[in-house]
Design an enzyme around this catalytic site. Structure first.
Site, PDB file in Angstrom:
ATOM      1  N   ASP A 132      42.169  23.343  35.062  1.00 21.54           N
ATOM      2  CA  ASP A 132      42.754  23.716  33.911  1.00 21.54           C
ATOM      3  C   ASP A 132      44.181  23.317  33.823  1.00 21.54           C
ATOM      4  OD1 ASP A 132      43.061  25.201  31.232  1.00 21.54           O
ATOM      5  OD2 ASP A 132      44.017  26.776  32.386  1.00 21.54           O
ATOM      6  N   HIS A 139      53.898  25.853  24.960  1.00 24.26           N
ATOM      7  CA  HIS A 139      53.598  26.949  25.757  1.00 24.26           C
ATOM      8  C   HIS A 139      54.312  26.641  27.147  1.00 24.26           C
ATOM      9  CE1 HIS A 139      51.027  29.597  28.009  1.00 24.26           C
ATOM     10  NE2 HIS A 139      50.803  28.608  28.739  1.00 24.26           N
ATOM     11  N   GLU A 205      44.051  33.313  26.745  1.00 27.35           N
ATOM     12  CA  GLU A 205      44.690  31.996  26.391  1.00 27.35           C
ATOM     13  C   GLU A 205      43.732  31.257  25.605  1.00 27.35           C
ATOM     14  OE1 GLU A 205      45.771  30.416  30.288  1.00 27.35           O
ATOM     15  OE2 GLU A 205      47.610  31.299  30.024  1.00 27.35           O
ATOM     16  N   GLU A 207      42.356  27.929  24.468  1.00 31.20           N
ATOM     17  CA  GLU A 207      42.436  26.610  24.791  1.00 31.20           C
ATOM     18  C   GLU A 207      41.369  25.900  24.151  1.00 31.20           C
ATOM     19  OE1 GLU A 207      42.797  25.953  28.978  1.00 31.20           O
ATOM     20  OE2 GLU A 207      44.180  27.783  29.160  1.00 31.20           O
ATOM     21  N   ASP A 239      40.765  31.117  28.315  1.00 30.18           N
ATOM     22  CA  ASP A 239      40.952  31.206  29.817  1.00 30.18           C
ATOM     23  C   ASP A 239      41.896  32.668  30.234  1.00 30.18           C
ATOM     24  OD1 ASP A 239      41.512  30.710  32.500  1.00 30.18           O
ATOM     25  OD2 ASP A 239      43.513  29.733  31.913  1.00 30.18           O
ATOM     26  N   ARG A 243      48.222  39.002  33.674  1.00 30.77           N
ATOM     27  CA  ARG A 243      49.652  38.522  33.931  1.00 30.77           C
ATOM     28  C   ARG A 243      50.281  39.263  35.181  1.00 30.77           C
ATOM     29  NH1 ARG A 243      49.144  33.873  31.436  1.00 30.77           N
ATOM     30  NH2 ARG A 243      48.606  33.983  29.083  1.00 30.77           N
ATOM     31  N   GLN A 246      48.788  37.669  38.333  1.00 29.14           N
ATOM     32  CA  GLN A 246      49.252  36.477  38.265  1.00 29.14           C
ATOM     33  C   GLN A 246      50.932  36.246  38.758  1.00 29.14           C
ATOM     34  OE1 GLN A 246      48.871  34.784  34.412  1.00 29.14           O
ATOM     35  NE2 GLN A 246      49.257  32.601  34.897  1.00 29.14           N
ATOM     36  N   LYS A 259      43.529  34.704  37.502  1.00 23.85           N
ATOM     37  CA  LYS A 259      42.881  33.634  36.577  1.00 23.85           C
ATOM     38  C   LYS A 259      41.175  33.608  36.829  1.00 23.85           C
ATOM     39  CE  LYS A 259      46.389  31.730  34.211  1.00 23.85           C
ATOM     40  NZ  LYS A 259      46.369  31.502  32.974  1.00 23.85           N
ATOM     41  N   THR A 263      36.433  32.988  32.306  1.00 23.63           N
ATOM     42  CA  THR A 263      36.824  32.019  31.416  1.00 23.63           C
ATOM     43  C   THR A 263      35.755  32.000  30.513  1.00 23.63           C
ATOM     44  OG1 THR A 263      38.000  30.734  33.095  1.00 23.63           O
ATOM     45  CG2 THR A 263      37.473  29.524  31.275  1.00 23.63           C
ATOM     46  N   GLU A 370      53.147  35.365  25.031  1.00 24.55           N
ATOM     47  CA  GLU A 370      54.015  34.477  23.970  1.00 24.55           C
ATOM     48  C   GLU A 370      54.128  35.487  22.973  1.00 24.55           C
ATOM     49  OE1 GLU A 370      51.558  31.213  24.934  1.00 24.55           O
ATOM     50  OE2 GLU A 370      53.376  29.972  24.489  1.00 24.55           O
TER      51      GLU A 370
END
Ligand code: CA
Length: 436
Positions: A132, A139, A205, A207, A239, A243, A246, A259, A263, A370
């Site tokens: 990844d 970002h 996420e 992607e 993905d 948080r 992480q 993570k 996915t 975000e």
């Protein structure tokens, strides 16, 4: 013939993701024929390439090698760009409105065209490895501002190399597969010690990812100018990220258990050939990268991206993000060149994620992290439902498409619903019990 002038004998509405200009590949099965096999999406139908191959209507290798009656695309992808372009040309020709070959062969049509609603779509490739990247400057700046320092958001290497980490290939799932909330160790703000339990900051996420077709041998890097020849096509990717897990496992954002649990990718692989009319220039790179990463020409694609959310129990979806692939700072060719410059080999079916694709505005942010400023400013969805992070039963749907004149080359979607975490219990003396 100009792209927009192509048409198929199969009726395809203008808003369909799968006109004859697209022809994405996937792996499917049906209740009447549960064998997994390779097909191409056309409108609301699937063209069964294994059936065409068996009927002798799709010869791809002189030795008559069969590559489509398989549960994955890998064998076909390993054949390389000439074979891919040849098959695309042949499939396009067979589907054309002015070619009677398949159009008027009712027996073959009966065998080779399957209504999509009767099919189950599977993971289209055996994922060899999963990497990844972290290639959206917006970002990386947003995340760096939240977790590092707004004045020094980008690490000093960010503008020099495409940053990435090696992820888990074993937990890549096809769209529609539910995602279970992970358990893990986290540490609340101000707490003395960490605690264990379901993640409270589950995120998505937005992607895309590309799939390597032909790889490279160990010790033989792929130069930037050759890189696109190795890329078979692209999918949408979510993905999933926890948080809180992480943040605790490595500062600022450690890519391990936060993570590794899931996915999701979309089932249809859109080829670079189909994306070619939508090629555009990417952002200007300043400073100019070192020679091994330099490239000339246009290497981005104008792919519009959207994220929708359907909160648990709600009937309607709310669009929460609109972004575009073309904003990515590093191109796929640069990512692959950088990945292999150490001598690292790649293989057919290697999945390379773009990194979260955020634009310059708040509503083009590709993650809840975000969009909600790390949960501090919840989103208000349709019917007044508020969300900081994902709750059990929430569904996230991502779509992507290139808009042509009167047609679109689309990716379909990648969607999944969140399931509650597994309940784990153990007593304080679990270690002692484990030993005895
Ligand atoms: Ca990511």
């Amino acid at each position: 013939m100009r792209e927009e002038a192509l048409s198929s004998f199969i009726e395809v509405p203008a808003e369909s993701d799968f006109p004859i200009q697209n022809l994405p590949y996937g792996v499917f099965s049906t209740r009447s024929d549960p064998m997994r096999r390779v097909g191409v999406a056309i409108g609301d139908q699937i063209l069964d390439l294994a059936a065409l191959e068996l009927a002798g209507a799709l010869e791809i290798a002189p030795q008559g090698q069969r590559v489509f009656g398989c549960a994955s695309m890998n064998r076909f992808m390993a054949l390389g760009r000439e074979a891919w372009t040849h098959v695309r040309g042949r499939v396009s020709s067979l589907l054309r409105a002015d070619n009677p070959e398949l159009r008027d062969d009712m027996a073959l049509r009966e065998r080779a065209l399957v209504p999509m609603r009767h099919a189950s779509l599977h993971l289209p490739v055996e994922i060899s490895g999963y990497t990844d990247f972290y290639s959206s400057k917006e970002h990386a700046t947003n995340v760096g501002s939240l977790f590092r320092d707004p004045k020094n958001a980008l690490c000093e290497n960010w503008l020099e190399i495409p940053i990435a980490y090696n992820g888990r290939a074993s937990s890549v799932f096809v769209s529609g597969t539910p995602v279970r909330r992970p358990n893990g160790e986290t540490k609340a703000l101000g707490a003395q010690r960490p605690s264990f339990g379901p993640s409270l900051k589950l995120d998505f996420e937005l992607e895309t990812a590309f799939l390597v077709g032909q790889g490279n041998a160990i010790g033989e890097p792929i130069p930037v100018p050759d890189a696109e020849r190795h890329i078979f096509g692209m999918v949408l990717m979510n993905d999933w990220s926890a948080r809180d897990i992480q943040r605790w496992e490595y500062v600022p954002l450690g890519p391990f258990n936060g993570k590794s649990f899931a996915t999701s990718i979309s089932p249809w692989i859109v080829t670079l050939d189909a994306l070619e009319p939508f090629r555009v220039a990417g952002p200007r790179q300043d400073p100019m990268p070192l020679p091994y990463l330099r490239q000339r020409g246009e290497h981005a694609f104008d792919i519009q991206l959207e994220v929708r959310m359907r909160p648990a129990g709600a009937a309607c979806e709310t669009t929460i993000c609109r972004s575009n692939f073309k904003t990515l700072y590093w191109s796929m060719a640069q990512q692959l060149a950088h990945h292999t410059i150490s001598g690292c080999n790649t293989q057919p079916g290697d999945l390379m994620g773009s990194g979260t694709i955020s634009g310059a505005t708040r509503d083009s942010s590709g993650s809840l992290l975000e969009l909600t400023r790390n949960g501090g400013e919840p989103l208000t969805l349709a019917n007044g439902v508020r969300r900081s992070f994902l709750e059990d039963g929430d569904e996230v749907i991502m779509t992507g498409w290139c808009q042509g004149p009167g047609y679109r080359v689309g990716f379909g979607d990648v969607s999944a619903r969140i399931e509650p975490a597994v309940e784990l219990h153990w007593s304080a003396d679990a270690t002692t019990k484990g030993v005895s």
